[in-house]
Design a protein around this motif. Structure first.
Motif, short mmCIF file in Angstrom:
data_model
loop_
_atom_site.label_atom_id
_atom_site.label_comp_id
_atom_site.label_asym_id
_atom_site.label_seq_id
_atom_site.Cartn_x
_atom_site.Cartn_y
_atom_site.Cartn_z
N TYR A 251 0.80 -1.17 0.09
CA TYR A 251 -0.07 -0.06 -0.05
C TYR A 251 0.94 1.29 0.26
CZ TYR A 251 -3.20 -3.47 0.98
OH TYR A 251 -4.29 -4.65 0.40
N ALA A 252 0.57 2.25 -0.77
CA ALA A 252 1.25 3.47 -1.14
C ALA A 252 0.54 4.69 -0.70
CB ALA A 252 1.79 3.44 -2.34
N LEU A 253 1.12 5.60 -0.27
CA LEU A 253 0.38 6.92 -0.10
C LEU A 253 1.49 8.14 -0.63
CD1 LEU A 253 -1.35 5.59 2.10
CD2 LEU A 253 -1.22 7.62 3.36
N ALA A 254 1.08 9.18 -1.23
CA ALA A 254 1.80 10.18 -1.55
C ALA A 254 1.23 11.41 -1.05
CB ALA A 254 1.88 10.11 -3.17
N VAL A 255 2.17 12.02 -0.10
CA VAL A 255 1.41 13.01 0.60
C VAL A 255 2.23 14.45 0.29
CG1 VAL A 255 0.90 11.73 2.55
CG2 VAL A 255 2.96 12.70 2.75
N ARG A 256 1.55 15.62 0.61
CA ARG A 256 2.41 16.83 0.72
C ARG A 256 2.67 16.99 2.05
NH1 ARG A 256 1.05 19.57 -4.46
NH2 ARG A 256 -0.94 18.79 -5.01
N VAL A 278 10.54 4.85 1.36
CA VAL A 278 10.22 6.31 1.48
C VAL A 278 11.01 7.14 0.22
CG1 VAL A 278 10.10 8.33 2.79
CG2 VAL A 278 9.66 6.40 3.86
N ARG A 279 10.38 7.61 -0.38
CA ARG A 279 10.98 8.71 -1.42
C ARG A 279 10.21 9.89 -1.78
NH1 ARG A 279 10.75 7.83 -7.94
NH2 ARG A 279 11.31 10.04 -7.82
N PRO A 280 11.21 11.10 -1.64
CA PRO A 280 10.92 12.47 -2.11
C PRO A 280 10.52 12.40 -3.68
CG PRO A 280 13.12 12.37 -1.61
CD PRO A 280 12.80 11.13 -1.54
N TYR A 281 9.51 13.04 -4.26
CA TYR A 281 9.51 13.32 -5.44
C TYR A 281 8.72 14.92 -5.92
CZ TYR A 281 7.14 12.78 -10.06
OH TYR A 281 6.80 13.03 -11.53
N SER A 282 9.72 15.44 -6.63
CA SER A 282 9.28 16.94 -6.74
C SER A 282 8.78 16.88 -8.25
CB SER A 282 10.59 17.70 -6.85
OG SER A 282 10.83 18.12 -5.26
N THR A 283 7.71 17.54 -8.35
CA THR A 283 7.31 18.06 -9.93
C THR A 283 6.78 19.29 -10.03
OG1 THR A 283 5.41 17.18 -11.39
CG2 THR A 283 5.14 16.60 -9.12
N GLU A 284 6.23 19.61 -11.24
CA GLU A 284 5.51 20.86 -11.51
C GLU A 284 4.24 21.20 -10.35
OE1 GLU A 284 4.87 21.33 -15.51
OE2 GLU A 284 7.00 21.77 -15.90
N GLU A 285 3.67 20.01 -10.02
CA GLU A 285 2.45 19.99 -9.29
C GLU A 285 2.72 20.25 -7.96
OE1 GLU A 285 2.43 17.56 -11.91
OE2 GLU A 285 1.32 18.98 -13.18
N GLY A 286 4.03 20.05 -7.49
CA GLY A 286 4.15 20.31 -6.04
C GLY A 286 5.34 19.13 -5.70
N ASN A 287 5.57 19.17 -4.32
CA ASN A 287 6.51 18.17 -3.67
C ASN A 287 5.89 17.29 -2.92
OD1 ASN A 287 8.80 19.75 -4.71
ND2 ASN A 287 8.56 21.10 -2.97
N PHE A 288 6.13 16.06 -3.34
CA PHE A 288 5.73 14.81 -2.28
C PHE A 288 6.56 14.14 -1.83
CE2 PHE A 288 3.07 15.93 -6.27
CZ PHE A 288 1.84 16.27 -5.87
N LEU A 289 5.90 13.23 -0.90
CA LEU A 289 6.49 12.42 -0.11
C LEU A 289 5.84 11.07 -0.39
CD1 LEU A 289 9.46 12.07 1.51
CD2 LEU A 289 7.87 11.80 3.39
#
Ligand code: FES
Length: 511
Positions: A251-256, A278-289
């Motif tokens: 199960y996965a969650l992506a949160v701000r 756990v991984r960070p991910y930055s995109t034009e839509e924002g920053n997610f963990l």
């Protein structure tokens, strides 16, 4: 407070490309038919088409939107299990795993550069760690660090400055990678699609005949080919390897977050009985963990919303969560002896499989595509014997093989003893599903929010186990080899090919 209901959509689907491909509408003759348009299938098609083969890719849904689009986008040579590979097999095998997987990550980087793929590919460290001095997993981390060093990986036992956790033990391996897996696969598919590589979407494979040539029957026509690659996560159809794999759902969650993201990296945190990725991910839509885990054997947990909740609780315990943006689940197939199955089976000459990737299909799938390319061009792969589906490794496999098949037999026997009657159908509440025993057999019944009952056979079309309800994803999941079906019985994941038999629909249930 924890969120009560989770909506399942992977973060990558928000960045899905718009390019679509037609369905197969006529018979076709090619050199190689590739079933499955995920990273394994598309990379295999790329390798073969580049070397002059005429290829057809047959994808049941949309390119990249299956398992690849549900992954975390992490690419790494260590597995957290290198030390176990050394003890189950030997040191040579452990080194082969690390070396072959490093090559697969390098290969992806080369492809990104060749086609200028905009998928955020970057080199990052991989961290495998505990945070408690008395953690039962400390020994495991120490062993994995030693194994990684022994395998020649750039590993240290030191956490870098600014590490977001207080560490007890750590294996820190430099020069691994991360990307957006869906952008990678979709852009690679777009780059290779053409006369020598035909891609078909919404084309469901119904049967595969091995032979010279092989014949692939689909819902809209047949494809004749010298070789067939089943790049479907778990090979569709019936194989011995299905009895050798334990199937898990995670199960996965992506949160701000309220604050900054942690530094780039792949963080594998061993906590209590779970490992959280756990991984960070930055995109034009924002920053997610992104955080993934709380895994369990498929079909063994009905209240799967609790699994999403456990991941959420982990996140809130370690980070300041602002908003849950995406939630989704993914499936993995753990091989009995810890190594994937890449090659042909005992019973087929020209049909290849690539499966048993555990939670790590991006790196293994890429390696599989390289190895299958070697096999089809008559080149000897240095890794073929390690990952051969026909290998015999009783010492390494026995424990998991016996446990897995005991579980399958238990489900076959226990589930079939289920007794019930028609009244139970009336008691199913909106949003709920239940397997009910009727006179003419067991049915899987789901009541939608409008009160309509959807009734299908509960007998899995793969090998006859009974499906179980999954309340978080509203699906029928088979505990034996991991097939999944929608509430209307449509196959969501194989190895089953046929849908569950429809038993009709009913009216209103309880008020
Ligand atoms: Fe094999 Fe259901 S997946 S019996």
């Amino acid at each position: 407070m924890a969120t009560e209901h989770y909506y399942t959509q992977a973060i990558w689907s928000a960045t899905a490309g718009a390019k679509t491909y037609p369905s197969l509408s006529h018979d076709l003759e090619v050199d190689v038919a590739v079933i499955g348009g995920g990273i394994t299938g598309i990379t295999t098609a790329y390798n073969l088409a580049k070397a002059g083969k005429k290829v057809a890719v047959l994808e049941a849904k949309r390119v990249g939107m299956g398992t690849t689009g549900s992954s975390t986008g992490n690419l790494y040579a260590p597995t957290g299990q290198l030390h176990k590979v050394a003890s189950k097999h030997n040191e040579e095998t452990m080194k082969a795993v690390a070396f072959s997987r490093s090559g697969a990550v390098d290969f992806i980087e080369e492809v990104v550069n060749e086609f200028n793929i905009d998928c955020g590919f970057r080199r990052v460290p991989w961290y495998y760690f505990t945070t408690k001095e008395d953690s039962p997993h400390n020994k495991q981390i120490e062993k994995e660090l030693l194994a990684a060093i022994e395998a020649g990986l750039p590993a240290t036992g030191v956490a870098p400055a600014g590490f977001p956790y207080r560490v007890s033990r750590i294996a820190n391996v430099a020069h691994q990678a991360q990307f957006n897996p869906l952008q990678y696969v979709q852009q690679l598919a777009a780059a290779i699609a053409g006369e020598s590589c035909r891609i078909f979407e919404q084309t469901k494979v119904l049967d595969v005949e091995d032979g010279e040539p092989c014949v692939v029957h689909t819902s809209h026509g047949k494809v004749t080919a010298k070789a067939v690659i089943k790049a479907t996560h778990s090979p569709i159809g019936r194989y011995v390897v299905h009895t050798e794999m334990e199937v898990h759902r995670e199960y996965a969650l992506a949160v701000r977050l309220k604050g900054d993201l942690p530094p780039d990296g792949i963080y594998w945190h061993m906590e209590e009985k779970q490992m959280y990725s756990v991984r960070p991910y930055s995109t034009e839509e924002g920053n997610f963990l992104l955080v993934l885990d709380a895994s369990h054997k498929i079909g063994h947990v009905e209240q799967t919303e609790k699994s999403f909740k456990r991941v959420e609780e982990y996140l809130r315990a370690h980070f300041e969560v602002d908003e849950i943006a995406f939630t989704w689940a993914a499936q993995n197939y753990k091989p009995a002896d810890g190594l994937p199955y890449i090659g042909t089976s005992f019973t087929e000459e020209n049909v290849y499989m690539a499966t048993g990737f555990a939670a790590d299909g991006l790196t293994w799938g890429t390696l599989a595509s390289i190895m299958i390319g070697d096999a089809l061009f008559g080149r000897e792969s240095p890794w073929a014997s390690f990952y051969d589906p026909k290998r015999f490794t009783p010492a390494a496999s026995a424990k998991r093989f016996l446990k897995e098949n005991k579980d399958v037999v238990t489900h076959l026997v226990k589930d079939y003893l289920l007794r019930g009657d028609e009244k139970e159908l009336d008691e199913i509440k909106p949003g709920e599903g239940k397997v009910v025993a009727l006179e003419d057999g067991k049915v899987a019944a789901f009541r939608d929010e409008q009160g309509q009952l959807h009734v299908v056979s509960a007998v899995c079309t793969h090998m006859g186990c009974l499906v179980h309800w999954n309340n978080g994803e509203k699906s029928w999941d088979c505990p034996c080899h991991g097939s999944r079906f929608s509430v209307d019985g449509q196959v969501l994941e194989g190895p089953a090919i046929e849908n569950l038999e429809e038993k009709g629909a009913g009216g209103q249930g309880p008020e």
